[in-house]
Design a protein around this motif. Structure first.
Motif, PDB file in Angstrom:
ATOM      1  N   ARG A  29      42.532  47.956  41.328  1.00 33.53           N
ATOM      2  CA  ARG A  29      42.640  46.531  41.658  1.00 33.53           C
ATOM      3  C   ARG A  29      41.285  45.848  41.622  1.00 33.53           C
ATOM      4  O   ARG A  29      41.211  44.630  41.538  1.00 33.53           O
ATOM      5  N   CYS A  30      40.201  46.604  41.798  1.00 38.67           N
ATOM      6  CA  CYS A  30      38.893  45.980  41.952  1.00 38.67           C
ATOM      7  C   CYS A  30      37.868  46.355  40.892  1.00 38.67           C
ATOM      8  O   CYS A  30      36.814  45.744  40.810  1.00 38.67           O
ATOM      9  N   GLN A  31      38.135  47.356  40.141  1.00 39.12           N
ATOM     10  CA  GLN A  31      37.125  47.843  39.197  1.00 39.12           C
ATOM     11  C   GLN A  31      35.834  48.242  39.892  1.00 39.12           C
ATOM     12  O   GLN A  31      34.761  48.171  39.324  1.00 39.12           O
ATOM     13  N   LEU A  69      38.850  55.947  48.773  1.00 41.97           N
ATOM     14  CA  LEU A  69      39.051  54.660  49.426  1.00 41.97           C
ATOM     15  C   LEU A  69      38.238  53.586  48.712  1.00 41.97           C
ATOM     16  O   LEU A  69      37.089  53.814  48.348  1.00 41.97           O
ATOM     17  N   CYS A  70      38.857  52.430  48.500  1.00 38.44           N
ATOM     18  CA  CYS A  70      38.127  51.301  47.934  1.00 38.44           C
ATOM     19  C   CYS A  70      37.553  50.481  49.088  1.00 38.44           C
ATOM     20  O   CYS A  70      38.295  50.044  49.953  1.00 38.44           O
ATOM     21  N   HIS A  71      36.233  50.292  49.102  1.00 39.02           N
ATOM     22  CA  HIS A  71      35.614  49.569  50.216  1.00 39.02           C
ATOM     23  C   HIS A  71      35.801  48.060  50.113  1.00 39.02           C
ATOM     24  O   HIS A  71      35.393  47.329  50.998  1.00 39.02           O
ATOM     25  N   TYR A  72      36.405  47.614  49.042  1.00 30.05           N
ATOM     26  CA  TYR A  72      36.642  46.174  48.925  1.00 30.05           C
ATOM     27  C   TYR A  72      38.061  45.767  49.282  1.00 30.05           C
ATOM     28  O   TYR A  72      38.291  44.690  49.791  1.00 30.05           O
ATOM     29  N   CYS A  73      39.059  46.624  48.965  1.00 33.11           N
ATOM     30  CA  CYS A  73      40.435  46.218  49.276  1.00 33.11           C
ATOM     31  C   CYS A  73      41.136  47.226  50.184  1.00 33.11           C
ATOM     32  O   CYS A  73      42.305  47.045  50.519  1.00 33.11           O
ATOM     33  N   ASN A  74      40.423  48.299  50.571  1.00 34.10           N
ATOM     34  CA  ASN A  74      40.986  49.321  51.453  1.00 34.10           C
ATOM     35  C   ASN A  74      42.123  50.129  50.848  1.00 34.10           C
ATOM     36  O   ASN A  74      42.844  50.813  51.557  1.00 34.10           O
TER      37      ASN A  74
HETATM   38 ZN   LIG Z   1      40.039  47.951  45.536  1.00 28.85          ZN
END
Ligand SMILES: [Zn+2]
Ligand SMILES: [Zn+2]
Length: 766
Positions: free
Chosen positions: A473-475, A488-493
C-alpha cells in the motif's frame, strides 16, 4: 433573526439560516447547532447573529436545533480560530472543530466510560491463543495487547468483573492498536472479552504519593530570567521569551517559579510539552510543587471521557495549570497569564492534518490576545525561533550552565566506517562501545542506548535479484518485528507474516538487514547476560502504566541498561546514568528532500547526550556514526549550538529556505495517479500565471518523497515566498481562490477521489 453558520468542511464560507422563534432566546454566538446542509443534518457553529440575510427569504432554511446550553467558544476563541483559518488556509469551521476535544463535542461529561477486560483468567486466554482454533490475527493482537498491558483499574461498580485482570478503556484499545471495533466485538461474542461501562472518577495521580518540594534558590541566570518574566506579568503585557538553556540548566525550575508567581495573581497557565516528553517524571515535578486539584493533564493516553472531564475542570476555573501536548494550546482557560512551550523545537507541535497549525504560532496569538507571557524553552531552539530572537521579536535569555556547575558530558565520536566485524560487515556495537558498557556496569552505573528505529531488521532484501520487500500500500520497506514475528509497515501499520520466498524471483532465502531496537536488545542481552535490560519504544510502551513501570524500574536501579528510540531522548533525568551510547543517529542525514535533516540530527545528539552527567558521578557519551565530519555531528559533540546555528543559517540563506522564506506545501493525494497529476498540474498552471509580479518561487510539481502511502499516490508543490503577505496575495487572489474552490468542489462531488491539502510552514516535506 438570522444565524451565520460555518461547517467543519473544506469550504470557507458562512451560511445563513433563520432562527425559529422558539430558539431565539436560546441561541447565542459561539454555540453549536444542527442544520440541514445538502441532504443531511449537520453540526455547525454559530459565528454571528444578524437581522438581514443576503439570501432571498424563501430560500433560507431554519435551524433545526441548538446543541449547547452555553456558548462553547467565547469572543477571543472565535477571533483566534478565524485567524487560524486565514493563516493556515482552512475553513473557519474546520478550525473550530479542532479546538474542542471530541469527548466534549459528544457531550461526554466524563462520567461513564466503556471498558474492555478479559472474560477468563490469563492462563485460559493464553491457551486459547495457542489452541488449534486459529484466531484471526487482529483478534489475536487484541488479546495479546490486553495480556501484556498488566493493568487492572479499580472496579468498584463492576463486581462481576474478575479482579486483577487486565482492563483497559475500549477507546484506548482501538486507538493504540489502530483497529476498528470489529475484532473486539468478535472476541466479546466468543466470550473471550467482556465489555462494560464503568463510572469514571479520573485522577491522574490516584495511585501515587508525591513528596512536596519547595522552590530552589535560583541561580543568578535563573533569577535574571524570572525577573524579566515577572516584570511582564506585573505589567499585564504580552511578551515572548526564548529561554535558551542547555540540558540540565534548570529551565523547569524557571517555569515552576513563574507559575507560582502567576497563581498568586489569580491567573492560569498552560504548559505544552512534546507528547514523548509527557513523562511521569515531568508531571511529578509539577505535582510536587502544586496541589493536584489545580492541575489538569491532557495527554494522548487519555480516552475521550477523562479528557472531557479535564476540559471542564479547566473551563470552570478549578484547574489553574494545564499540562498537555499540542492541542492543549486551546485549553479553555478564562484567565490566561502564561503559556510555556517546553522543547519548542520539537516537530510534534505541528499538527499534521487539517487544520495544520503550529502550536507555537497559536500560543503567540493567544498570549497576545490575553496580554500574557509566552516562554519558549529549549536547549536547541528551532532556527525559526532563534532567528526571531535575533530580530528582536523574542527576548532571548540564556541559561548557559548546568545547575551545581556540573559539566556537560564529553562526547566521543566513533567512526563506524573504520569498524569491520569478522563477517566483513559493520557491527551494531563498536568495540569501544562494548567496552564502555562493561566498564560502567562493573561500577554499578546505568546506561542508556539510543537508536531511532524500532523493530528487529529494518530491511528485507533478496540476495539474488535485489528486490526489497515493501508494503504494497505504501511502497515503503517493511520492518521485521521479531517479537510479533510479522513484517510491519511503519506508515500504515499493515502487518504480514514474514515472506518465505522472494516475491519477485522466488528465491527461497531472504536477507534481513538494518538494525532496530529489538535487534540491539537481543544483542545486549546476549553480551550482558547477568544484567537487567529494558526496552522503550512505541511497540511496547503502549500504555501509560507500562511506561511508568519501566521508568520506576530505572529509578530504583532495577534496570541496568535501557534501550530506546526518541522516547528515551526527552525529559528523563536519572543521576546514576553515566553512559549514553548513541548506536545510530544518522538516519535523518540520509533523508533527502528534508531541508531540516541537519537540524534534526543536531537536536537529537544534543538531547540524547543530555540524559547523562546529571548527578555527582558525571557521565560520558559515545556517538557511533558513519558521518563523523558532518557539521551537525561535530557541533553536536561539542555542545556548540551557536556555531551550529551560524553554519546552518548560512545554508538556509543560500537556498532561500525558512527562516529566510515562508514556505507553503500543496499536497494532492489520491488512488488514481492520473487524477492526482491532473489536479496538481492544474493548480500549478493557475499559480504560475499569478506569480509574475510577486516575490514568490514555485518548486514542482513532483512526486513527494513518500510517493505512495496507504494506497494513495502523493504529488506536491512547494511555494517559497519572501513574506506571508505575498503568499496570501497569491492564494487569496480571486483566480487562484476560485480554481482551488473549484477543485475542492470536484473533490467533494467525485466522492473523495483526490484530496488537496495546503500546509503552511510544513515541518515535514516527505
Ligand atoms: Zn504501508
Ligand atoms: Zn529475488
Amino acid at each position: 433573526m438570522y444565524a451565520e453558520i460555518v461547517f467543519p468542511i473544506p469550504l470557507n464560507k458562512k451560511f445563513h439560516y433563520s432562527v425559529p422563534s422558539e430558539l431565539t432566546s436560546r441561541l447565542q454566538v459561539g454555540m453549536r447547532v444542527l442544520a440541514q446542509f445538502g441532504t443531511r443534518l449537520q453540526t455547525g457553529y454559530c459565528i454571528g447573529l444578524v437581522t438581514h440575510s443576503p439570501i432571498a427569504e424563501e430560500k433560507v432554511k431554519p435551524i433545526e436545533a441548538v446543541i449547547d446550553n452555553e456558548p462553547m467558544f467565547d469572543e477571543k476563541m472565535l477571533t483566534l480560530t478565524r485567524w487560524m483559518a486565514e493563516y493556515y488556509f482552512c475553513s473557519w469551521g474546520q478550525a473550530l472543530e479542532a479546538v474542542v476535544p471530541s469527548g466534549v463535542r459528544k457531550q461526554m461529561t466524563g462520567q461513564h466510560e466503556l471498558m474492555v477486560t478479559l472474560a477468563m483468567p490469563r492462563e485460559k486466554i493464553q491457551a486459547e491463543i495457542k489452541s488449534a482454533t486459529k484466531l484471526p490475527p487482529q483478534q489475536a493482537r487484541v488479546l495479546k495487547f490486553l495480556l501484556d498491558s498488566d493493568i487492572s483499574v479499580p472496579l468498584r461498580d463492576s463486581p462481576d468483573v474478575h479482579r486483577g485482570l487486565p482492563t483497559l478503556s475500549y477507546q484506548e484499545v482501538l486507538n493504540r492498536l489502530k483497529i476498528s471495533p470489529a475484532p473486539v466485538d468478535a472476541l466479546r461474542r466468543k466470550k473471550l472479552l467482556k465489555v462494560f461501562r464503568r463510572t469514571l472518577d479520573y485522577d491522574p495521580f490516584l495511585d501515587t504519593s508525591i513528596p512536596h518540594t519547595s522552590p530552589f534558590t535560583p541561580t543568578p541566570e535563573q533569577a535574571h530570567a524570572l525577573e524579566i518574566i515577572k516584570q511582564s506579568l506585573d505589567r499585564n503585557e504580552f511578551k515572548a521569551v526564548l529561554l535558551h538553556g542547555i540540558t540540565g540548566s534548570g529551565k523547569t525550575e524557571v517555569y515552576l517559579q513563574a507559575i507560582e508567581y502567576l497563581l498568586s495573581q489569580g491567573r492560569q497557565a498552560i504548559i505544552l510539552v512534546p507528547e514523548i516528553a509527557l513523562t511521569p517524571q515531568t508531571i511529578f515535578r509539577f505535582r510536587s510543587r502544586f496541589d493536584s486539584n489545580q492541575i489538569a493533564i491532557l495527554h494522548s493516553y487519555l480516552s475521550e471521557g477523562p479528557r472531557a472531564q479535564q476540559w471542564h475542570k479547566i473551563r470552570d476555573g478549578t484547574a489553574k495549570i494545564v499540562i498537555g501536548a499540542r492541542s492543549a494550546v486551546f485549553a479553555p482557560t478564562t484567565k490566561l497569564g502564561l503559556i510555556v512551550i517546553d522543547e519548542e523545537h520539537e516537530p510534534s507541535f505541528k499538527q499534521e492534518n487539517v487544520p495544520m497549525y503550529h502550536a507555537r504560532d497559536i500560543a503567540q496569538m493567544r498570549a497576545r490576545q490575553e496580554n500574557a507571557v509566552l516562554i519558549l524553552g529549549s536547549a536547541t531552539p528551532s532556527l525559526e525561533s532563534f532567528y526571531k530572537a535575533s530580530a528582536g521579536e523574542y527576548t532571548r535569555i540564556e541559561l548557559p550552565y548546568r545547575i551545581e556547575q556540573r559539566p556537560l558530558p564529553p562526547v566521543e565520536i566513533i567512526d563506524l566506517t573504520h569498524e569491520i566485524s569478522p563477517k566483513n560487515s559493520h557491527p551494531v556495537l563498536s568495540k569501544k562501545m562494548e567496552l564502555a558498557i562493561s566498564e560502567e556496569l562493573a561500577q554499578g552505573n546505568q546506561i542508556i542506548l539510543f537508536l531511532n528505529r524500532r523493530g528487529f531488521a529494518t530491511l528485507i532484501i533478496c540476495p539474488r535479484c535485489g528486490a526489497i520487500i515493501r508494503c504494497p500500500r505504501c511502497q515503503v520497506a517493511f520492518t521485521y518485528h521479531k517479537e510479533l514475528n510479522q513484517v510491519l509497515c511503519h506508515y500504515c501499520n499493515e502487518t504480514h507474516p514474514p515472506p518465505t520466498v522472494c516475491p519477485e524471483c522466488g528465491h527461497p532465502q531472504l536477507k534481513y538487514r538494518g538494525t532496530g531496537t529489538e535487534k540491539v536488545e537481543e544483542l545486549i542481552k546476549r553480551l550482558f547476560k547477568e544484567y537487567q535490560i529494558a526496552r522503550m519504544d512505541s511497540d511496547i510502551m503502549t500504555t501509560y502504566r507500562a511506561y511508568k513501570k519501566t521508568l520506576s524500574a530505572l529509578d530504583t536501579g532495577k534496570v541496568n541498561i535501557l534501550i530506546g528510540t526518541q522516547m528515551v531522548a526527552k525529559g528523563l533525568d536519572f543521576p546514576n546514568v553515566t553512559l549514553v551510547g548513541i548506536i545510530s543517529s544518522d538516519t535523518a542525514l540520509y533523508l533527502t528532500g528534508d531541508f531540516r535533516s541537519a537540524e534534526r540530527t543536531f537536536q537529537l545528539v544534543t538531547h540524547v547526550a543530555g540524559r547523562t552527567g546529571r548527578g555527582p558521578k558525571g557521565g560520558r557519551v559515545l556517538l557511533q556514526t558513519f558521518k563523523p565530519n558532518h557539521y551537525s555531528i561535530r557541533y553536536g559533540s561539542t555542545h556548540d549550538y551557536l556555531a551550529f546555528a551560524r553554519e546552518e543559517l548560512k545554508h538556509r540563506q543560500e537556498l532561500n529556505y525558512p527562516p529566510f522564506s515562508q514556505l507553503l506545501r500543496i499536497l494532492v493525494e489520491g488512488r488514481d495517479i492520473e487524477k492526482v497529476k491532473t489536479a496538481i498540474t492544474k493548480i500549478s498552471d493557475r499559480l504560475t500565471k499569478q506569480i509574475t509580479r510577486l516575490p514568490v518561487e514555485l518548486l514542482g510539481p513532483a512526486p513527494a518523497p513518500l510517493a505512495k502511502i496507504k494506497g494513495k499516490h502523493r504529488w506536491h508543490l512547494l511555494i517559497k515566498s519572501k513574506d506571508i503577505a505575498s503568499l496570501q496575495a497569491l492564494l487569496y487572489n480571486e483566480t487562484t481562490a476560485d480554481s482551488l474552490k473549484q477543485l475542492t468542489k470536484e473533490f467533494v462531488s467525485s466522492s473523495r477521489a483526490i484530496k488537496i491539502s495546503l500546509d503552511m510552514e510544513p515541518v515535514s516535506l516527505l
